[in-house]
Design an enzyme around this catalytic site. Structure first.
Site, PDB file in Angstrom:
ATOM      1  N   ASP B 528       0.928  -1.295   0.062  1.00 16.35           N
ATOM      2  CA  ASP B 528       0.018   0.009   0.026  1.00 16.35           C
ATOM      3  C   ASP B 528       0.967   1.103   0.106  1.00 16.35           C
ATOM      4  O   ASP B 528       2.071   1.052   0.232  1.00 16.35           O
ATOM      5  CB  ASP B 528      -0.851   0.078   1.417  1.00 16.35           C
ATOM      6  CG  ASP B 528      -2.047   0.971   1.155  1.00 16.35           C
ATOM      7  OD1 ASP B 528      -2.151   1.580   0.433  1.00 16.35           O
ATOM      8  OD2 ASP B 528      -2.708   0.803   2.268  1.00 16.35           O
ATOM      9  N   GLU B 531       2.591   5.157  -3.872  1.00 19.35           N
ATOM     10  CA  GLU B 531       2.573   6.274  -4.844  1.00 19.35           C
ATOM     11  C   GLU B 531       3.744   7.198  -5.010  1.00 19.35           C
ATOM     12  O   GLU B 531       4.084   7.543  -5.971  1.00 19.35           O
ATOM     13  CB  GLU B 531       1.213   7.230  -4.541  1.00 19.35           C
ATOM     14  CG  GLU B 531      -0.043   6.600  -4.611  1.00 19.35           C
ATOM     15  CD  GLU B 531      -0.441   5.773  -3.423  1.00 19.35           C
ATOM     16  OE1 GLU B 531       0.255   5.746  -2.347  1.00 19.35           O
ATOM     17  OE2 GLU B 531      -1.229   4.903  -3.688  1.00 19.35           O
ATOM     18  N   ASP B 604      -8.829   3.961  -1.472  1.00 16.29           N
ATOM     19  CA  ASP B 604      -9.777   4.102  -0.460  1.00 16.29           C
ATOM     20  C   ASP B 604     -11.171   4.600  -0.835  1.00 16.29           C
ATOM     21  O   ASP B 604     -11.412   5.875  -0.858  1.00 16.29           O
ATOM     22  CB  ASP B 604      -9.087   5.050   0.318  1.00 16.29           C
ATOM     23  CG  ASP B 604      -7.831   4.474   1.129  1.00 16.29           C
ATOM     24  OD1 ASP B 604      -7.650   3.036   1.000  1.00 16.29           O
ATOM     25  OD2 ASP B 604      -7.016   4.885   1.884  1.00 16.29           O
TER      26      ASP B 604
END
Lengths: 571, 963
Positions: B528, B531, B604
């Site tokens: 996760d 980015e 999310d």
């Protein structure tokens, strides 16, 4: 782990169907016989919906809508498979676990899988089970002994409470008598003063005073509410400040924290770390400035400080305004208008008139005797004369009566308070008594009474959790900081389908309405506990945000081995 | 307390208001995008606009391989600056157009393609370039007359098919490659006549193109962050138009419709261009062009005659304007902050061709582990090993299948990934073993931020190895994330790769480096925040002037960063065991190529109906872009969905290639077993349906892994000529199975309107009811009460399922199959079934079963049969490993020898059979009369149930149905 390899080796042709009664529980065995005999016997699905070939029973293909034709293969979803488990206890498993390659513990004979996949472990599993049962029985035996001591305690409590209630009843009777007596006295004295007072109370000054009083009282109420709210908000913000996750990087939260630090003059808690020290200095400066500014305002002339308000306002509000009213009149002097004097008798309340008249008559005759006034039998004239000369005396009389009434009232109030206290204490004892054997409280046998306000603790590293049974549950930070209420006892496990007073009912205790979580619900606790020889907390988990699950043990849950569990397994 | 609670409500409000758009830049807040859009505006206003870029005709050099040529390009604005053009034609007809500044002051980033491409593409040796006076052109090949033409002045690249423009680069003259320059000394202000200081301007001859001012060429400040931009302006603007294609799809990831709405032109649907800049957007909008977690810069254009595409291999911040000058044409304008021009033109002409061409470039999706297609149960967080065990117990008590239990960040002590919090997870290995005892797996999160404490071995080793990301001043970069003060591994640094692999070993290695001995090979990984998400960084990410390995700035590589992380984790899991097991790695951030390393999800999302609906479109867009193994969090990450929404979300989620339920830490628990009836049963039925259909999903994944075709497909892919359905994106097809589903995403719905394309009949999956086809397609209203899912089988399809509920998918291995044969008008049908061991790579060595399923009318007999597909399709049987031989009774096939077909259901037979035989054996069957497939009418179809017809799925068989 997964015995596919065995399975692969043990592969048998599809149609080598298993025994027709494979997986059938004993009570249904008679139904698993062919309807007809002969070359192609048939069989009827148990729900009667369909007649199928007898060979289709347990052939690993689901024919019947109710799934009854495949008791032993798992071909029909959502049916049950019966394992005989000879040497142990027979058990059902769901059809989804039949022929899935895994050996079920509850199917210790291995009959849920193809032959050769699962060994028969019934001896081993049965022995382990027996040993476990023995240990459990032992635990319950020990626990139930303690439990019966709890029940004895409850009965002692009953005796004690009953005695307390009886004594209280006597006490109350005496106090009631005293109240009755005083009430009578007050009524008599007050009947003298009431009318006079009522008249005076019409005074604009008094009325305004009352208004001010009410206003002040309202203000005080609101002020307290706000103080309380500010405290709550402060607590919330303190929690936010110390507990917020700086990782969220939510600027609104950050601003709230910084704003609070500024207002409360708190040092800057470490968040993003950038230029932190510098900012801290700035904030401290700003903070101290703010405090000074605040003091300057408070020093304004004549105004009360917060401490003064706190200390003196209740006293001020408790002033006896009636006395004040009278004192006020004394202070500013007698009324000057003649009319009042002429109408003195009218002015005097009716109830006081007879006393006044006899007093007046005595006084007049006494004055006459002394030659102070000329003889005249005219009452009014005498009154006028009296008024002119003795008005102060009369007024003093009235004061005397009124003040007397006021004192009686105070005595009565006190007596009534005592009575109320005694009554309250009695009803409290009565309530305790009523809860003692109430299944929704301390249990039908009162077995939980002993635990009332027993506090259990569990240290979980960052926090110590505490539950005072039937009282409050708390979270206490181990490194200092404020405690949080996690809720107060609300009820047992009162969900539908669970009988009040059943062992399941007592298996869970709910504590609700704890401190509200920031951006979340009120904190709550479910205490899930089982029989054990000690009252103890075993684990604490926050399964959902601010919803805690405690597990624990207590002897109060240890039913004697011969009572519950009714269906003692025949081993 | 009322006042307090209303105050709390206020505090909670921002969460309700969702995304914080101010945390992210818009085009107008970035100089390079402002410049790009201003350029486009100037061009639009100027009827005489002409691109200043031209090919120096005399410089054209055709390579000895004939397939490529190089030429010099110059700009009339800056005659002294040199550019080089390089055009190549690949074996499959893809045309690669590359342009870079030559001998510039610095080097533009040119490595994006090297990370995205699976291998260096083979060039087409048969290409012949013809150099003319005005252009150079070559025939690309294929059935049609496909030609690539590079015009010299101005520079323009056009792909023609049969003389029609398909793809045009720089057709509108918006190409602009800002060359490297030195920062001019500020001009000395002079005193004007009135005494004020003025800067004397000389007229700027380039203003018509570049504008009058140097807008944000150098240092740029946004909010509290300053980007030093030491390289100055280096943006790239390029217009790519599709003059004959009215729909464009692709450029994920955006929460928008599949056929991309316009951002420019009159009455554009959006104002902002689509942006590609991988971002952790908190509570993102369900309808927006904002960039999200991942970027795949591939764009397809489609019309009834052809499908074409482009892959723009760029990894810097990129904005894309989309406009439709009319309904039959599309225009796009790409503005990137840095990087070379490196565009691959995909000539199509069919959707299948496009996916093959794109797959040839960036690789096909990896064939996932079979278990990873089951149901994934996640939550932030299961708080302890006891919690995990009790969740598993509850699933089993309710007999709801589940394959994987997930652990979010709270398993890790102080968010130091790999390090279990022993207070709550005292026995991680035992816990994992308890889960795998039911043939299940665990997925545990490992994020890229490393807590900066030397007591954390992973951080310590990264420091020692010097593989952490650097600031512009070449110091260790420190940012803030879950673990507090953190550092980031620079996965561009090859030194990090072996080290990272070592971390996942479950046994202590001899070199003394950290190994995750507290885990087992049943633990798979969730990557996760890659980015990367950095809480105190600009736009919640890394400063653009940070320096990566090789001296590249973060701005150059940002969109690739996330892919390298999940790539390395995938390699690490693969290297964990010998022989290797198929890894499962879920990534949030991705780029073209990420599909080779696992699955992604849409991040999310919110528990709202809008997010449920847009999630489907996003997953479809991802499927088109090559990344099929994708899904959205069932239930929505944020919020507490009501039971109806949750039930519908499960019904939609089971049709997602990746099927996971997940929830935020602040939400109520919502595991399926917690629901009341009827919701619990509805959800249980939905999950079980997913498991029944795993053979369909796995077969579709095989196809995706070898052909690049998406696992779920929108209408235009399956019916490329059906113009009325080009924009439909709320219903879709599963692989080549013939299954069409329309998930219900509206509250309170009791019916659904479904578009049924083509003239073949459609069968309701559950009731088998026939909806006759219509040559132009038709829309039908079907009942869709809460327990019902609009799911249809196209006439002509054979669907293989396994209908026995199990606790987890590996336990279904030996369960028998059921076939649904949905006959078409000609009483025929076909399907496929692919099976392998699901966990190893032995399929690459021919250890698998791949079979055709066929129903064909021969006179008055319908022959049902199955034969092996691998022997006749050796080259395409397995991705990346052309088989030379295949043995139908390979070892794997033998292990499933006993797996039979327990039932065949034939829908739409014209009449009652007289007999059904397999060889000489009479089979047991039941026939229920009804509408025939050829009848062209609606109603209950005829149904033939054949009992226990086939004893081994892995062998050839034939059944005759005599009518």
């Amino acid at each position: 782990m997964i015995p596919w390899i065995f399975l692969a080796l043990a592969v048998s042709p599809v149609f080598s169907a298993v025994d027709k009664t494979h997986g059938v529980p004993p009570d249904l065995l008679p139904k698993y016989t062919p309807l007809t005999s002969g070359a192609s016997p048939t069989w009827k699905c148990l729900d009667g919906s369909k007649e199928i070939k007898w060979s289709a029973v347990n052939d690993d293909y689901c024919d019947c809508a109710d799934g009854s034709d495949e008791p032993g293969t798992g071909a029909c979803p959502d049916t049950r498979f019966y394992c005989k488990n000879e040497g142990h206890i027979g058990a059902f498993i769901p059809s989804s676990r039949v022929n899935d390659g895994l050996c079920e513990t509850s199917c210790c004979d291995g009959s849920d899988e193809k032959p050769g996949v699962c060994p028969n472990k019934c001896k081993e599993i049965g022995d382990a089970y027996k040993a476990k049962m023995v240990a459990e029985q032992k635990l319950r035996k020990t626990g139930s002994k303690i439990r019966s001591s709890y029940i004895t305690f409850a009965h002692k409590e009953k005796t004690r409470l009953e005695a307390e209630i009886a004594a209280a009843a006597l006490d109350i009777a005496i106090k009631q008598e005293e109240v009755d007596h005083l009430k009578d006295l007050v009524e008599r004295t007050e009947s003298l003063s009431t009318a006079a007072l009522e008249q005076k109370k019409q005074s604009p000054l008094y009325q305004t005073l009352l208004k001010h009083h009410h206003a002040l009282e309202s203000l005080q109420r609101e002020y307290k509410k706000h103080l309380e709210r500010e405290k709550t908000l402060g607590d919330i913000l303190d929690t936010l400040r110390t507990g917020y996750n700086p990782n969220y990087q939510d600027m609104a939260v950050l601003n709230a924290v910084r704003g609070w630090e500024y207002i409360a003059g708190l040092p800057h808690i470490n968040d993003v770390g950038k230029d932190q020290e510098e900012e801290e200095d700035n904030l401290e400066e700003l903070g101290s400035d703010d405090v000074e500014g605040g003091e300057a305002v408070e020093n304004e002339e004549g105004l009360w400080t917060a401490e003064e308000l706190d200390r003196d306002l209740p006293g001020l509000l408790a002033s006896n305004y009636e006395s004040l009213l009278l004192e006020h009149e004394k202070h500013v002097g007698a009324p000057t208008t003649e009319s009042l004097l002429f109408d003195l008798s009218a002015y005097i309340p009716d109830a006081l008139l007879p006393q006044y008249e006899s007093f007046r008559d005595n006084l007049v005759s006494w004055l006459r005797t002394l030659g102070v006034i000329k003889g005249s039998s005219d009452g009014d004239a005498a009154g006028r004369v009296l008024s002119r000369t003795c008005k102060h005396v009369v007024l003093m009389f009235i004061f005397a009566v009124v003040l007397d009434a006021s004192r009686s009232r105070q005595a009565l109030d006190e007596a009534e308070r005592n009575l109320a206290t005694a009554t309250k204490e009695k009803s409290k004892s009565e309530e305790s008594l009523s809860r003692l054997f109430n299944p929704e409280w301390f249990g039908r046998e009162g077995e939980f009474k002993k635990l009332d306000n027993t506090c259990l603790e569990k240290n979980m590293g960052d926090y110590t959790y505490e539950v005072c049974l039937f009282g409050e549950a708390k979270q206490k930070p181990n490194n200092g900081g404020s405690h949080f209420s996690l809720g107060r006892f609300a009820h047992w496990n009162n969900v539908d389908g669970i009988d009040v007073g059943s062992p399941e009912y007592y298996s869970k205790m709910f504590y609700t309405r704890g401190t509200r979580c920031w951006n979340g619900p009120d904190r709550t606790v479910v205490l899930v506990w089982t029989c054990g020889t000690e009252n103890a907390l075993i684990s604490v988990q926050e399964l959902e945000k601010c919803e805690y699950q405690f597990t624990g043990t207590s002897p109060a849950l240890c039913l004697p081995p011969d009572v519950e569990g009714g269906k003692r397994d025949e081993l | 307390m009322r006042a307090v609670s209303s105050l709390l409500l206020l505090v909670a409000l921002p969460a309700v208001l969702a995304v914080k758009t101010e945390d992210f830049k818009t085009c107008s807040q970035q100089a390079f995008c402002r410049r790009g859009r201003a350029l486009s505006e100037r061009a639009e206003k100027d009827p005489l606009w002409k691109s200043p870029y031209s090919v120096v005709a005399s410089s054209v050099v055709i390579d000895s391989d004939h397939a490529s040529f190089a030429a010099a390009v110059k700009s009339s604005l800056y005659p002294e600056i040199k550019f080089g053009l390089d055009v190549k034609v690949h074996e499959d007809g893809v045309v690669r157009v590359k342009m870079d500044e030559v001998d510039g002051l610095r080097k533009r980033y040119d490595e994006a393609a090297s990370w995205a491409l699976v291998k260096e593409p083979k060039i087409n040796p048969n290409i012949k370039w013809t150099v003319g006076k005005q252009d150079i052109r070559a025939s690309v090949g294929g059935a049609d007359d496909v030609e690539i033409v590079v015009a010299f002045e101005p520079l323009k690249v056009t792909l023609f098919r049969n003389g029609k423009e398909q793809v045009v680069l720089n057709g509108l003259g918006l190409l602009h490659m800002e060359h490297f320059r030195t920062k001019d000394a500020p001009k000395e202000p002079e005193v004007g006549e009135d005494g004020t200081q003025v800067v004397l301007e000389t007229p700027n001859p380039r203003a018509w193109f570049e504008g009058d001012e140097e807008d944000g060429y150098w240092e740029e400040t946004w909010r509290s962050w300053t980007d030093s931009k030491p390289k100055g302006p280096e943006s790239l603007s390029l217009d790519i138009s599709f003059p004959n294609h009215g729909h464009v799809y692709g450029i994920p990831q955006h929460a928008t419709r599949l056929s991309l709405p316009t951002t420019a032109g009159e009455n554009s649907y959006y104002d902002e261009p689509y942006r590609l800049w991988n971002s952790d957007v908190f509570e993102y909008l369900a309808d927006s062009t904002m960039s999200l977690y991942g970027s795949i810069p591939v764009l397809y254009a489609h019309n009834a005659e052809s499908t074409v595409g482009i892959f723009n291999a760029i990894s810097s911040d990129t904005y894309i304007d989309v406009a439709h000058p009319d309904t039959k044409s599309s225009f796009t304008h790409w503005v990137s902050e840095s990087g070379i021009l490196d565009v691959f033109i995909l000539p199509g002409p069919t959707p299948a061709d496009i996916f093959k061409q794109f797959g040839n470039l960036v690789g096909n999706p990896a064939l996932p582990a079979h278990w990873s297609l089951g149901y994934h149960q996640c939550r932030w967080n299961y708080v302890s090993s006891e919690d995990v065990r009790s969740v598993q117990k509850r699933f089993d008590e309710e007999d709801i299948p589940v394959d994987v239990f997930w652990l979010d960040i709270e398993y890790a002590e102080d968010h130091k990934y790999f390090i279990w919090d022993k207070k709550t997870f005292p026995d991680p290995v035992e816990m994992t073993n308890d889960v795998s005892a039911n043939a299940r797996k665990m997925v545990v999160i490992v994020d890229p931020h490393l807590k900066r404490v030397t007591s954390y071995p992973v951080y310590k080793e990264a420091v020692e190895l010097d593989v952490l990301s650097k600031t512009k001043d070449n110091n260790e970069y420190e940012g803030w994330c879950w673990s507090g003060s953190s550092a980031w591994v620079d996965f561009f640094n090859p030194k990090s790769w072996d080290w990272w692999k070592g971390l996942f070993k479950t046994t202590q290695s001899k070199n003394g480096k950290y190994a995750w001995t507290d885990s087992t090979s049943d633990v798979h990984i969730w990557n996760d925040m890659n980015e990367p998400s950095i809480f105190n960084g600009p736009e919640i990410s890394m400063p653009r002037d940070n320096i990566h390995y090789g001296g590249w700035e973060h701005r150059d590589v940002h969109n690739i960063n996330g892919m390298l992380f999940s790539n390395q984790t995938w390699q690490a899991l693969k290297a964990r065991t010998d022989p290797p097991q198929r890894p499962f790695v879920l990534t949030r951030s991705f780029y073209a190529g990420s599909q080779r390393f696992g699955a992604m999800w849409t991040g999310d999302n919110l528990g709202t109906w809008e997010h449920m609906a847009v999630g489907i479109k996003m997953v479809l867009a991802n499927n088109l872009a090559g990344f099929s193994f994708s899904g959205s969090d069932v239930g929505g990450f944020f919020g507490n969905p009501d039971p109806e929404m949750l039930a519908r979300w499960y019904q939609a989620g089971i049709f997602s290639p990746f099927f996971r339920a997940h929830a935020h830490i602040d939400t109520k628990r919502r595991e399926p077993y917690l629901l009341d009836e009827p919701y619990k049963s509805i959800v249980k039925d939905a999950i079980r349906l997913r498991y029944n259909m795993l053979p369909v999903w796995y077969t579709a994944f095989r196809e995706a892994s070898t052909t690049g075709l998406p696992v779920i497909r929108p209408h235009f892919v399956v019916f490329p000529q059906d113009e009325s359905a080009f924009a439909i994106d709320d219903q879709f097809f599963i692989g080549s199975s013939g299954l069409l589903v329309k998930p219900v995403t509206e509250k309170g719905a009791t019916k659904a309107s479904v578009y049924l394309p083509g003239n073949q009949p459609w069968y309701d999956y559950f009731t088998h009811r026939i909806h006759a086809g219509a040559s132009k397609g038709r829309t039908v209203d079907v009942v869709a009460e809460l327990h019902q899912i609009p799911l249809f089988i196209r006439g002509g399809s054979i669907i293989a399922t396994k209908e026995r509920p199990r606790r987890s998918s590996p336990l279904m291995k030996f369960d028998p199959y059921t076939l649904r044969v949905a006959l078409d008008q000609d009483q025929s049908a076909q399907g496929e079934l692919y099976v392998d061991d699901g966990v190893t790579f032995s399929h690459e060595k021919g250890q698998f079963v791949w079979r055709s399923l066929k129903a064909q009318k021969q006179g008055e007999t319908i022959k049902l049969s199955s034969h092996d597909l691998a022997s006749t399709n050796l080259a395409v049987a397995v991705d990346g490993a052309a088989l030379t031989k295949y043995n139908p009774s390979n070892n794997f096939a033998k292990t499933i020898e006993s797996v039979r077909i327990e039932e065949i259901v034939i829908l739409g037979l014209a009449s009652k059979p007289s007999r059904v035989i397999a060889g000489k054996e009479q089979l047991e069957w039941d026939f229920y009369p009804g509408v025939a497939a050829s009848a062209k009418e609606d109603g209950a179809p005829s149904q033939l149930f054949i009992k226990n017809p086939v004893s081994s799925i892995s062998q050839d068989w034939e059944i005759s149905i005599d009518l």
